[in-house]
Motif scaffolding. Structure first.
Motif, PDB file in Angstrom:
ATOM      1  N   ALA A  85     -29.682   8.114  -7.169  1.00 47.44           N
ATOM      2  CA  ALA A  85     -28.252   8.040  -7.495  1.00 47.44           C
ATOM      3  C   ALA A  85     -27.687   9.427  -7.799  1.00 47.44           C
ATOM      4  CB  ALA A  85     -28.030   7.092  -8.685  1.00 47.44           C
ATOM      5  N   VAL A  86     -28.402  10.179  -8.610  1.00 48.47           N
ATOM      6  CA  VAL A  86     -27.935  11.532  -8.940  1.00 48.47           C
ATOM      7  C   VAL A  86     -27.961  12.416  -7.691  1.00 48.47           C
ATOM      8  CG1 VAL A  86     -28.487  13.596 -10.288  1.00 48.47           C
ATOM      9  CG2 VAL A  86     -28.548  11.364 -11.373  1.00 48.47           C
ATOM     10  N   GLY A  87     -28.964  12.244  -6.841  1.00 44.08           N
ATOM     11  CA  GLY A  87     -29.032  13.010  -5.601  1.00 44.08           C
ATOM     12  C   GLY A  87     -27.898  12.672  -4.641  1.00 44.08           C
ATOM     13  N   ALA A  88     -27.545  11.389  -4.579  1.00 43.44           N
ATOM     14  CA  ALA A  88     -26.426  10.989  -3.717  1.00 43.44           C
ATOM     15  C   ALA A  88     -25.113  11.578  -4.231  1.00 43.44           C
ATOM     16  CB  ALA A  88     -26.334   9.467  -3.645  1.00 43.44           C
ATOM     17  N   ALA A  89     -24.903  11.546  -5.550  1.00 40.68           N
ATOM     18  CA  ALA A  89     -23.684  12.129  -6.121  1.00 40.68           C
ATOM     19  C   ALA A  89     -23.652  13.637  -5.889  1.00 40.68           C
ATOM     20  CB  ALA A  89     -23.596  11.810  -7.613  1.00 40.68           C
ATOM     21  N   GLY A  90     -24.783  14.300  -6.069  1.00 43.64           N
ATOM     22  CA  GLY A  90     -24.854  15.740  -5.809  1.00 43.64           C
ATOM     23  C   GLY A  90     -24.601  16.064  -4.345  1.00 43.64           C
ATOM     24  N   GLY A  91     -25.148  15.257  -3.461  1.00 46.46           N
ATOM     25  CA  GLY A  91     -24.914  15.465  -2.030  1.00 46.46           C
ATOM     26  C   GLY A  91     -23.452  15.275  -1.658  1.00 46.46           C
ATOM     27  N   LEU A  92     -22.806  14.255  -2.257  1.00 50.85           N
ATOM     28  CA  LEU A  92     -21.375  14.052  -1.987  1.00 50.85           C
ATOM     29  C   LEU A  92     -20.542  15.216  -2.497  1.00 50.85           C
ATOM     30  CD1 LEU A  92     -20.908  10.233  -2.673  1.00 50.85           C
ATOM     31  CD2 LEU A  92     -20.729  11.440  -0.490  1.00 50.85           C
ATOM     32  N   LEU A  93     -20.884  15.730  -3.680  1.00 52.26           N
ATOM     33  CA  LEU A  93     -20.147  16.893  -4.195  1.00 52.26           C
ATOM     34  C   LEU A  93     -20.337  18.114  -3.306  1.00 52.26           C
ATOM     35  CD1 LEU A  93     -20.616  16.615  -8.049  1.00 52.26           C
ATOM     36  CD2 LEU A  93     -18.474  16.577  -6.790  1.00 52.26           C
ATOM     37  N   LEU A  94     -21.537  18.323  -2.827  1.00 52.56           N
ATOM     38  CA  LEU A  94     -21.770  19.434  -1.904  1.00 52.56           C
ATOM     39  C   LEU A  94     -20.984  19.247  -0.604  1.00 52.56           C
ATOM     40  CD1 LEU A  94     -25.597  20.078  -2.335  1.00 52.56           C
ATOM     41  CD2 LEU A  94     -23.729  21.612  -2.941  1.00 52.56           C
TER      42      LEU A  94
END
Length: 145
Positions: A85-94
């Motif tokens: 979940a945190v990785g998906a949010a980080g990927g979306l922000l990137l």
């Protein structure tokens, strides 16, 4: 009785007793210099999603590495879910940060034609009239005042 005069700013780097020394020290720090350089070159608005995206991606990587070492299945599932979940949010922000840079900085999206330049006159009011009629901040203007 002695008169005590408070010093607000001293070019030699010494401050008075009024609590401004912390602010002055922060404004001399490397973070402040980076912030002002990014601000004056027009890149500051792109920094928050990219920095947060990188931080969240690193946290996700750490959580997923801990997941590989955990023995408890429930704990393993929770860590793996949180890491994803945190990785998906980080990927979306990137992704948002990169899209902003491509669209706004490199003009990879068709922008409408800029309005015609008003005729210049020698009055000082014309610059303020032009600033009042702008539709957005300076970062999105195609030309200077």
């Amino acid at each position: 009785s002695t008169t005590h005069q408070k010093v607000i700013y001293d070019p030699n780097g010494k401050m008075g007793d009024d609590g401004l020394d912390i602010q002055y020290a922060f404004e001399r720090s490397r973070i402040w210099k980076i912030k002002t350089r990014l601000q004056h070159t027009g890149w500051l608005q792109f920094a928050p999603p990219l920095v947060l995206g990188l931080l969240w991606s690193m946290v996700s990587f750490i959580l997923l590495q801990i997941t590989n070492d955990s023995g408890d299945k429930r704990f393993h599932f929770i860590l793996q879910f949180m890491g994803n979940a945190v990785g998906a949010a980080g990927g979306l922000l990137l992704l948002v940060g990169v899209c902003d840079i491509l669209i706004i900085k490199f003009h990879l999206w068709p922008f409408p034609e800029p309005p015609p330049v008003p005729k210049k006159s020698n009055q000082a009011e014309d610059v303020f009239h032009l600033m009042r009629h702008r539709r957005s901040c300076r970062s999105f203007q195609p030309r200077s005042l």
